[in-house]
Design a protein around this motif. Structure first.
Motif, PDB file in Angstrom:
ATOM      1  N   GLY A   1       0.835  -1.196   0.000  1.00 32.30           N
ATOM      2  CA  GLY A   1       0.000   0.000   0.000  1.00 32.30           C
ATOM      3  C   GLY A   1       0.865   1.239   0.000  1.00 32.30           C
ATOM      4  N   THR A   2       0.249   2.395   0.200  1.00 27.79           N
ATOM      5  CA  THR A   2       0.990   3.655   0.217  1.00 27.79           C
ATOM      6  C   THR A   2       1.845   3.784   1.474  1.00 27.79           C
ATOM      7  OG1 THR A   2      -0.801   4.715  -1.017  1.00 27.79           O
ATOM      8  CG2 THR A   2       0.764   6.157   0.104  1.00 27.79           C
ATOM      9  N   ASP A   3       1.289   3.325   2.601  1.00 27.35           N
ATOM     10  CA  ASP A   3       1.953   3.520   3.894  1.00 27.35           C
ATOM     11  C   ASP A   3       2.717   2.301   4.381  1.00 27.35           C
ATOM     12  OD1 ASP A   3       0.646   5.958   3.839  1.00 27.35           O
ATOM     13  OD2 ASP A   3      -1.021   5.248   5.071  1.00 27.35           O
ATOM     14  N   ASP A   4       2.526   1.148   3.740  1.00 29.61           N
ATOM     15  CA  ASP A   4       3.175  -0.062   4.239  1.00 29.61           C
ATOM     16  C   ASP A   4       3.138  -1.174   3.201  1.00 29.61           C
ATOM     17  OD1 ASP A   4       0.515  -0.817   4.228  1.00 29.61           O
ATOM     18  OD2 ASP A   4       0.268  -0.746   6.392  1.00 29.61           O
ATOM     19  N   PHE A   5       3.908  -2.202   3.463  1.00 29.60           N
ATOM     20  CA  PHE A   5       3.783  -3.448   2.709  1.00 29.60           C
ATOM     21  C   PHE A   5       4.167  -4.585   3.645  1.00 29.60           C
ATOM     22  CE2 PHE A   5       8.199  -2.269   1.954  1.00 29.60           C
ATOM     23  CZ  PHE A   5       8.904  -3.460   1.931  1.00 29.60           C
ATOM     24  N   VAL A   6       3.734  -5.792   3.280  1.00 28.97           N
ATOM     25  CA  VAL A   6       3.969  -6.935   4.160  1.00 28.97           C
ATOM     26  C   VAL A   6       4.610  -8.068   3.374  1.00 28.97           C
ATOM     27  CG1 VAL A   6       1.642  -7.877   3.790  1.00 28.97           C
ATOM     28  CG2 VAL A   6       2.902  -8.489   5.854  1.00 28.97           C
ATOM     29  N   VAL A   7       5.570  -8.725   4.029  1.00 26.75           N
ATOM     30  CA  VAL A   7       6.239  -9.858   3.395  1.00 26.75           C
ATOM     31  C   VAL A   7       6.005 -11.120   4.217  1.00 26.75           C
ATOM     32  CG1 VAL A   7       8.036  -8.448   2.328  1.00 26.75           C
ATOM     33  CG2 VAL A   7       8.427  -9.402   4.614  1.00 26.75           C
ATOM     34  N   TRP A   8       5.964 -12.237   3.514  1.00 30.92           N
ATOM     35  CA  TRP A   8       5.955 -13.549   4.159  1.00 30.92           C
ATOM     36  C   TRP A   8       7.419 -13.897   4.351  1.00 30.92           C
ATOM     37  CZ3 TRP A   8       4.573 -18.702   1.244  1.00 30.92           C
ATOM     38  CH2 TRP A   8       4.563 -19.770   2.178  1.00 30.92           C
ATOM     39  N   ARG A   9       7.917 -13.725   5.570  1.00 30.12           N
ATOM     40  CA  ARG A   9       9.358 -13.796   5.811  1.00 30.12           C
ATOM     41  C   ARG A   9       9.916 -15.212   5.725  1.00 30.12           C
ATOM     42  NH1 ARG A   9      10.199 -16.124  10.369  1.00 30.12           N
ATOM     43  NH2 ARG A   9       8.672 -16.035  12.064  1.00 30.12           N
ATOM     44  N   ALA A  10       9.107 -16.214   6.110  1.00 32.30           N
ATOM     45  CA  ALA A  10       9.572 -17.611   6.081  1.00 32.30           C
ATOM     46  C   ALA A  10       8.403 -18.536   6.345  1.00 32.30           C
ATOM     47  CB  ALA A  10      10.653 -17.839   7.135  1.00 32.30           C
ATOM     48  N   ASP A  11       8.562 -19.784   5.915  1.00 26.54           N
ATOM     49  CA  ASP A  11       7.556 -20.815   6.200  1.00 26.54           C
ATOM     50  C   ASP A  11       8.072 -21.625   7.388  1.00 26.54           C
ATOM     51  OD1 ASP A  11       5.449 -22.543   6.130  1.00 26.54           O
ATOM     52  OD2 ASP A  11       6.061 -23.574   4.294  1.00 26.54           O
ATOM     53  N   ASP A  12       7.854 -21.106   8.582  1.00 26.82           N
ATOM     54  CA  ASP A  12       8.452 -21.694   9.787  1.00 26.82           C
ATOM     55  C   ASP A  12       8.026 -23.136  10.042  1.00 26.82           C
ATOM     56  OD1 ASP A  12       9.818 -19.352  10.328  1.00 26.82           O
ATOM     57  OD2 ASP A  12       8.197 -18.525  11.550  1.00 26.82           O
TER      58      ASP A  12
ATOM     59  N   GLU B   1       4.285 -15.481  10.643  1.00 25.65           N
ATOM     60  CA  GLU B   1       5.283 -15.513   9.571  1.00 25.65           C
ATOM     61  C   GLU B   1       5.274 -14.243   8.728  1.00 25.65           C
ATOM     62  OE1 GLU B   1       4.939 -20.381   9.038  1.00 25.65           O
ATOM     63  OE2 GLU B   1       4.057 -19.045   7.535  1.00 25.65           O
ATOM     64  N   LEU B   2       4.395 -13.295   9.079  1.00 24.47           N
ATOM     65  CA  LEU B   2       4.279 -12.046   8.329  1.00 24.47           C
ATOM     66  C   LEU B   2       5.011 -10.901   9.027  1.00 24.47           C
ATOM     67  CD1 LEU B   2       0.494 -12.083   7.310  1.00 24.47           C
ATOM     68  CD2 LEU B   2       2.474 -12.650   5.882  1.00 24.47           C
ATOM     69  N   VAL B   3       5.585 -10.014   8.238  1.00 28.59           N
ATOM     70  CA  VAL B   3       6.235  -8.812   8.771  1.00 28.59           C
ATOM     71  C   VAL B   3       5.829  -7.612   7.910  1.00 28.59           C
ATOM     72  CG1 VAL B   3       8.413  -7.656   9.327  1.00 28.59           C
ATOM     73  CG2 VAL B   3       8.234 -10.146   9.553  1.00 28.59           C
ATOM     74  N   TYR B   4       5.334  -6.567   8.570  1.00 26.94           N
ATOM     75  CA  TYR B   4       5.032  -5.312   7.886  1.00 26.94           C
ATOM     76  C   TYR B   4       6.241  -4.393   7.944  1.00 26.94           C
ATOM     77  CZ  TYR B   4      -0.027  -5.780   7.158  1.00 26.94           C
ATOM     78  OH  TYR B   4      -1.271  -6.164   6.712  1.00 26.94           O
TER      79      TYR B   4
END
Length: 208
Positions: A74-85, A95-98
């Protein structure tokens, strides 16, 4: 009498000259001390800001490089799937990080979730951090401030429609010693899990 008056005149002139020389020396010393103090402040400010930029660049690059997908942008943020723990081929909230900059675009920080809820989350259901969509899965968020004082933060992606994105750029302005300069962090998802995505962009299968 004339001779004594002449000596007194010379002594007065010498005293005035000594006072003038002393004042010049004192002024020079004070000016030098002020200049050194100012230079030291500038040096400390530069070192502090450079350390913040290096910390942000290393932390963000390492996170994104090893992430599996950019799930939302988005304009103010984005989120990544950092790993499949748990190695289940599905996204869970922990497993998500903004990476977010706030509505004013004046900071960079990470938002991570603490939860044991392993409910599968598809990228299409993920939204902006401010919508609190994640509260269904977690009530605890931890924050890591990367750049506390920056401005005009912008996110860029190639391709520009997550979760297809595999390249991320983050740009921001920083004021250093009264001068504004533009900084940029570029990084690539090396382990992108595009093989898990269906035509709709949602996860439809695991690695098997």
């Amino acid at each position: 009498m004339t001779k004594n008056g002449s000596n007194k005149g010379l002594a007065l002139i010498e005293l005035l000259i000594a006072l003038i020389v002393t004042s010049i020396v004192v002024t020079a010393v004070v000016t030098l001390a002020y200049a050194l103090d100012t230079a030291n402040e500038f040096s400390q400010d530069t070192c502090r800001i450079q350390a913040q930029i290096r910390f942000a660049a290393v932390r963000i690059s390492d996170l994104i490089r090893h992430s599996r997908l950019v799930c939302y942008a988005g304009t103010d943020d984005f989120v990544v799937w950092r790993a499949d723990d748990d190695n289940d081929g599905q996204i869970s909230i922990s497993e998500l990080v903004y990476i977010e900059c706030g509505s004013a675009g004046d900071r960079l920080r990470l938002c991570e979730f603490e939860s044991t809820d392993n409910t599968a989350i598809n990228p299409g259901s993920i939204g902006a951090f401010a919508t609190n969509w994640w509260s269904t899965y977690s009530s605890s968020v931890s924050y890591t401030v990367l750049m506390p004082q920056c401005s005009n933060v912008e996110f860029g992606f190639l391709p520009d429609v997550p979760p297809q994105s595999n390249f991320v750029t983050i740009s921001f302005d920083i004021v250093e010693n009264g001068v504004t300069r533009r900084c940029q962090i570029n990084t690539t998802l090396r382990g992108r899990a595009g093989n898990l995505l269906g035509e709709s962009g949602d996860i439809v299968s695991d690695d098997d």
